[in-house]
Design an enzyme around this catalytic site. Structure first.
Site, PDB file in Angstrom:
ATOM      1  N   CYS A 168     -12.077   3.762 -10.797  1.00 55.56           N
ATOM      2  CA  CYS A 168     -11.455   4.383  -9.620  1.00 55.56           C
ATOM      3  C   CYS A 168     -10.287   5.274 -10.030  1.00 55.56           C
ATOM      4  CB  CYS A 168     -10.994   3.316  -8.626  1.00 55.56           C
ATOM      5  SG  CYS A 168      -9.809   2.140  -9.281  1.00 55.56           S
ATOM      6  N   HIS A 226     -10.964  -1.958  -3.636  1.00 56.27           N
ATOM      7  CA  HIS A 226     -10.440  -0.836  -2.858  1.00 56.27           C
ATOM      8  C   HIS A 226     -11.433   0.320  -2.763  1.00 56.27           C
ATOM      9  CE1 HIS A 226      -6.250  -2.422  -4.160  1.00 56.27           C
ATOM     10  NE2 HIS A 226      -6.658  -3.001  -3.048  1.00 56.27           N
ATOM     11  N   HIS A 247     -10.286   1.229 -15.308  1.00 56.66           N
ATOM     12  CA  HIS A 247     -10.726   1.268 -13.920  1.00 56.66           C
ATOM     13  C   HIS A 247     -11.341   2.626 -13.603  1.00 56.66           C
ATOM     14  CE1 HIS A 247      -8.586  -2.465 -12.440  1.00 56.66           C
ATOM     15  NE2 HIS A 247      -8.163  -2.342 -13.687  1.00 56.66           N
TER      16      HIS A 247
END
Length: 206
Positions: A168, A99, A166
């Site tokens: 992100c 993503h 993660h």
């Protein structure tokens, strides 16, 4: 437009892991454009070779697209009378979130119950790497590891647990530094038999 190049079976494995020259040059140019788009001078000393370095890094981090399980396993499956859980814990993994193209880093725990065959120990870690070195989400990564081992070894069951942080989530967005995502995939007797599943979960805690 960048074309997809088919992997041919007669190429050595180390060659298959490489991106062809046309696509490598396209990646390099993409990184040049990225540097310019964020307001950098792509010709300044520190950045002159960054596009090719970044392209080579991405080539390595996505080499799973150019690998196949037959090459990885390389006939390292052996006859065995073993019938109890085989578990390899704490297999390090590094992948890229599909993503945001930011890393997620963690470890996989992989277990199986042999059904006449066992697989070389290092091959479990290599199977993890094949799927981790692609653009991924953790849920799919976990399932792919489990299903591939189930397919190539045909054991009585497979269990995979992945734990990862993660970037992100850590570097952007909610910026939470201590969150760990855990995912699991249970197949065969690990899914069907509560006692086997409980034994596996107990081994994870040891």
């Amino acid at each position: 437009m960048v074309r997809n190049t088919a992997i041919t079976e007669d190429l050595p494995a180390e060659t298959r892991n490489k991106i062809d020259q046309e696509n490598l040059e396209a990646l390099e140019e993409a990184y040049r454009n990225l540097l310019e788009a964020i307001g950098e001078d792509r010709e300044r000393e520190g950045l002159r070779r960054t596009p090719i370095r970044a392209a080579r890094a991405l080539e390595f981090l996505t080499q799973g697209y150019r690998q196949n399980l037959d090459d990885i396993i390389n006939e390292a499956i052996f006859d065995s009378d073993a019938s109890e859980i085989v578990l390899v814990k704490d297999i390090e993994l590094y992948s890229l979130c599909e993503h945001h193209l930011l890393p997620f880093i963690g470890r996989a725990h992989v277990a199986y119950i042999p059904n006449g065959k066992v697989i070389g120990l290092s091959k479990l870690a290599r199977i993890v790497d094949v799927f981790a070195r692609r653009l991924q989400i953790q849920e799919n990564l976990t399932t792919q590891i489990a299903e591939s081992l189930m397919s190539c070894l045909e054991p009585s069951g497979v269990a995979v647990v992945v734990e990862a942080k993660h970037l992100c989530m850590m570097m952007r967005g909610v910026e939470k530094q201590n969150s760990v995502m855990k995912t699991s995939c249970l197949l065969g007797v690990f899914k069907e038999d509560a006692r086997t599943r409980s034994e596996f979960l107990s081994l994870l805690k040891d």
